[in-house]
Design a protein around this motif. Structure first.
Motif, mmCIF file in Angstrom:
data_model
loop_
_atom_site.group_PDB
_atom_site.id
_atom_site.type_symbol
_atom_site.label_atom_id
_atom_site.label_comp_id
_atom_site.label_asym_id
_atom_site.label_seq_id
_atom_site.Cartn_x
_atom_site.Cartn_y
_atom_site.Cartn_z
ATOM 1 N N TRP A 1 1.860 4.054 -2.602
ATOM 2 C CA TRP A 1 2.931 4.010 -1.799
ATOM 3 C C TRP A 1 3.083 5.584 -1.278
ATOM 4 C CZ3 TRP A 1 5.347 1.687 2.152
ATOM 5 C CH2 TRP A 1 6.508 2.069 2.658
ATOM 6 N N SER A 2 3.106 6.535 -2.450
ATOM 7 C CA SER A 2 3.477 7.668 -1.898
ATOM 8 C C SER A 2 2.351 8.426 -1.190
ATOM 9 C CB SER A 2 3.664 8.557 -3.214
ATOM 10 O OG SER A 2 2.359 8.619 -4.126
ATOM 11 N N GLU A 3 1.206 8.040 -1.334
ATOM 12 C CA GLU A 3 -0.045 8.701 -0.612
ATOM 13 C C GLU A 3 -0.057 8.119 0.739
ATOM 14 O OE1 GLU A 3 -3.010 6.886 -3.184
ATOM 15 O OE2 GLU A 3 -3.306 9.003 -4.255
ATOM 16 N N GLU B 1 -4.682 -10.190 4.594
ATOM 17 C CA GLU B 1 -5.570 -9.000 4.441
ATOM 18 C C GLU B 1 -5.067 -7.622 4.813
ATOM 19 O OE1 GLU B 1 -9.744 -9.727 5.963
ATOM 20 O OE2 GLU B 1 -9.543 -11.731 6.143
ATOM 21 N N LEU B 2 -4.287 -7.498 5.625
ATOM 22 C CA LEU B 2 -3.454 -6.439 5.902
ATOM 23 C C LEU B 2 -2.604 -6.029 4.889
ATOM 24 C CD1 LEU B 2 -2.506 -3.877 7.821
ATOM 25 C CD2 LEU B 2 -1.031 -5.555 8.800
ATOM 26 N N ALA B 3 -1.814 -7.002 4.181
ATOM 27 C CA ALA B 3 -0.987 -6.889 3.162
ATOM 28 C C ALA B 3 -1.818 -6.400 1.713
ATOM 29 C CB ALA B 3 -0.215 -7.811 2.838
ATOM 30 N N ARG B 4 -3.011 -6.897 1.818
ATOM 31 C CA ARG B 4 -3.984 -6.680 0.529
ATOM 32 C C ARG B 4 -4.260 -5.467 0.688
ATOM 33 N NH1 ARG B 4 -7.580 -10.773 1.275
ATOM 34 N NH2 ARG B 4 -6.276 -12.277 -0.043
ATOM 35 N N ALA B 5 -4.612 -4.719 2.060
ATOM 36 C CA ALA B 5 -5.251 -3.422 1.931
ATOM 37 C C ALA B 5 -4.442 -2.365 1.685
ATOM 38 C CB ALA B 5 -6.055 -3.161 3.390
ATOM 39 N N LEU B 6 -3.080 -2.350 1.786
ATOM 40 C CA LEU B 6 -2.193 -1.414 1.677
ATOM 41 C C LEU B 6 -1.662 -1.541 0.407
ATOM 42 C CD1 LEU B 6 -0.394 -2.120 5.273
ATOM 43 C CD2 LEU B 6 -2.285 -0.428 4.592
ATOM 44 N N PRO B 7 -0.716 -0.509 -0.079
ATOM 45 C CA PRO B 7 0.066 -0.357 -1.218
ATOM 46 C C PRO B 7 0.901 -1.537 -1.434
ATOM 47 C CG PRO B 7 -0.026 1.850 0.008
ATOM 48 C CD PRO B 7 -0.510 0.786 0.695
ATOM 49 N N GLU C 1 4.251 -1.941 -1.916
ATOM 50 C CA GLU C 1 5.302 -1.746 -1.353
ATOM 51 C C GLU C 1 5.303 -2.041 0.286
ATOM 52 O OE1 GLU C 1 9.299 -1.161 -1.038
ATOM 53 O OE2 GLU C 1 8.254 -1.212 -2.813
ATOM 54 N N ALA C 2 4.102 -1.645 0.671
ATOM 55 C CA ALA C 2 3.935 -1.719 2.073
ATOM 56 C C ALA C 2 3.441 -3.496 2.163
ATOM 57 C CB ALA C 2 2.675 -0.938 2.616
ATOM 58 N N ALA C 3 2.926 -3.884 1.459
ATOM 59 C CA ALA C 3 2.608 -5.221 1.770
ATOM 60 C C ALA C 3 3.877 -6.051 1.408
ATOM 61 C CB ALA C 3 1.597 -5.702 0.375
ATOM 62 N N ARG C 4 4.650 -5.734 0.847
ATOM 63 C CA ARG C 4 6.086 -6.667 0.600
ATOM 64 C C ARG C 4 6.802 -6.563 1.990
ATOM 65 N NH1 ARG C 4 6.555 -4.724 -5.030
ATOM 66 N NH2 ARG C 4 7.766 -2.966 -4.176
ATOM 67 N N VAL C 5 6.726 -5.130 2.639
ATOM 68 C CA VAL C 5 7.380 -4.984 3.771
ATOM 69 C C VAL C 5 6.756 -5.902 4.673
ATOM 70 C CG1 VAL C 5 7.848 -3.328 5.589
ATOM 71 C CG2 VAL C 5 8.262 -2.673 3.197
ATOM 72 N N ILE C 6 5.450 -6.140 5.047
ATOM 73 C CA ILE C 6 4.631 -6.664 5.685
ATOM 74 C C ILE C 6 5.000 -8.390 5.735
ATOM 75 C CG2 ILE C 6 2.412 -7.459 6.835
ATOM 76 C CD1 ILE C 6 1.804 -4.579 6.639
ATOM 77 N N ALA C 7 4.766 -8.712 4.434
ATOM 78 C CA ALA C 7 4.971 -10.007 4.282
ATOM 79 C C ALA C 7 6.296 -10.540 4.038
ATOM 80 C CB ALA C 7 4.306 -10.312 2.725
ATOM 81 N N SER C 8 7.190 -9.822 3.939
ATOM 82 C CA SER C 8 8.723 -10.256 4.078
ATOM 83 C C SER C 8 9.191 -10.642 5.565
ATOM 84 C CB SER C 8 9.442 -9.223 3.372
ATOM 85 O OG SER C 8 9.703 -8.244 4.387
ATOM 86 N N GLN C 9 8.435 -10.350 6.556
ATOM 87 C CA GLN C 9 8.908 -10.728 7.838
ATOM 88 C C GLN C 9 8.711 -12.226 8.475
ATOM 89 O OE1 GLN C 9 10.736 -8.200 9.225
ATOM 90 N NE2 GLN C 9 10.346 -7.421 7.120
ATOM 91 N N ILE C 10 9.346 -12.556 9.070
ATOM 92 C CA ILE C 10 9.201 -13.959 9.814
ATOM 93 C C ILE C 10 8.512 -13.537 11.016
ATOM 94 C CG2 ILE C 10 10.608 -15.651 10.713
ATOM 95 C CD1 ILE C 10 13.054 -15.033 9.098
ATOM 96 N N PRO C 11 7.420 -14.429 11.118
ATOM 97 C CA PRO C 11 6.519 -14.268 12.437
ATOM 98 C C PRO C 11 7.376 -14.503 13.692
ATOM 99 C CG PRO C 11 5.731 -15.777 10.873
ATOM 100 C CD PRO C 11 6.996 -15.424 10.257
ATOM 101 N N ALA C 12 7.259 -13.506 14.635
ATOM 102 C CA ALA C 12 7.853 -13.384 15.752
ATOM 103 C C ALA C 12 7.469 -14.718 16.685
ATOM 104 C CB ALA C 12 7.341 -12.161 16.734
#
Length: 160
Positions: free
Chosen positions: A31-33, A72-78, A80-91
């Motif tokens: 995440w820091s990187e 796959e996007l969540a898997r490729a990221l740190p 913390e970023a994966a949690r931010v992405i995955a926690s969103q309700i689809p638009a």
């Protein structure tokens, strides 16, 4: 740059059995990187500012990327970023690139469309090197036209 190997089967976003690239170790930055890359890209004065913008942009993106690409996007990221992405309700409807930028402007106090465009591009332009061309191409096919520029790519129109 230090890369961290993340074999966390307990996390469904990083479950190797659901990974289409089985047999490959998933390696992603910390995440820091990621935040440091965004800070450099956006020329932010502080790490805290880069982190705030990163969270806002990734949370908005998380609502617009769906299906396997989102996983796959969540898997490729740190993580913390994966949690931010995955926690969103689809638009409920995909936003155009301009509407996406406007939605970011509404989330950042004092932002204008121009500063929000800078913030969005500062975050999204660091993702291609982290997620790879194949995944980014598939993500861009899901999104309305105009998003490629936000990721730092040219948007080529098909020949007619």
């Amino acid at each position: 740059m230090t890369m961290t190997t993340v074999p966390t089967p307990a996390n469904p976003l990083r479950n190797p059995s659901r990974n289409p690239s089985r047999g490959r170790t998933v390696s992603c930055p910390r995440w820091s990187e990621l935040i440091e890359k965004v800070r450099d890209s956006g020329q932010y004065a502080t790490t805290a500012e880069a982190e705030r913008v990163t969270r806002i942009v990734l949370s908005a993106l998380g609502g617009h990327v769906i299906g396997d690409e989102r996983v796959e996007l969540a898997r490729a990221l740190p993580e913390e970023a994966a949690r931010v992405i995955a926690s969103q309700i689809p638009a409920t409807r995909p936003l155009t690139a301009a509407e996406f930028v406007d939605s970011i402007a509404a989330r950042i106090e004092g932002a204008t469309p121009a500063t929000a465009r800078w913030d969005v591009s500062s975050v999204l332009s660091v993702l291609p090197k982290l997620v790879g061309d194949d995944l980014l191409d598939r993500i861009l096919r899901q999104l309305p036209s105009g998003y490629a520029l936000l990721f730092g790519r040219a948007e080529l129109a098909p020949a007619e």
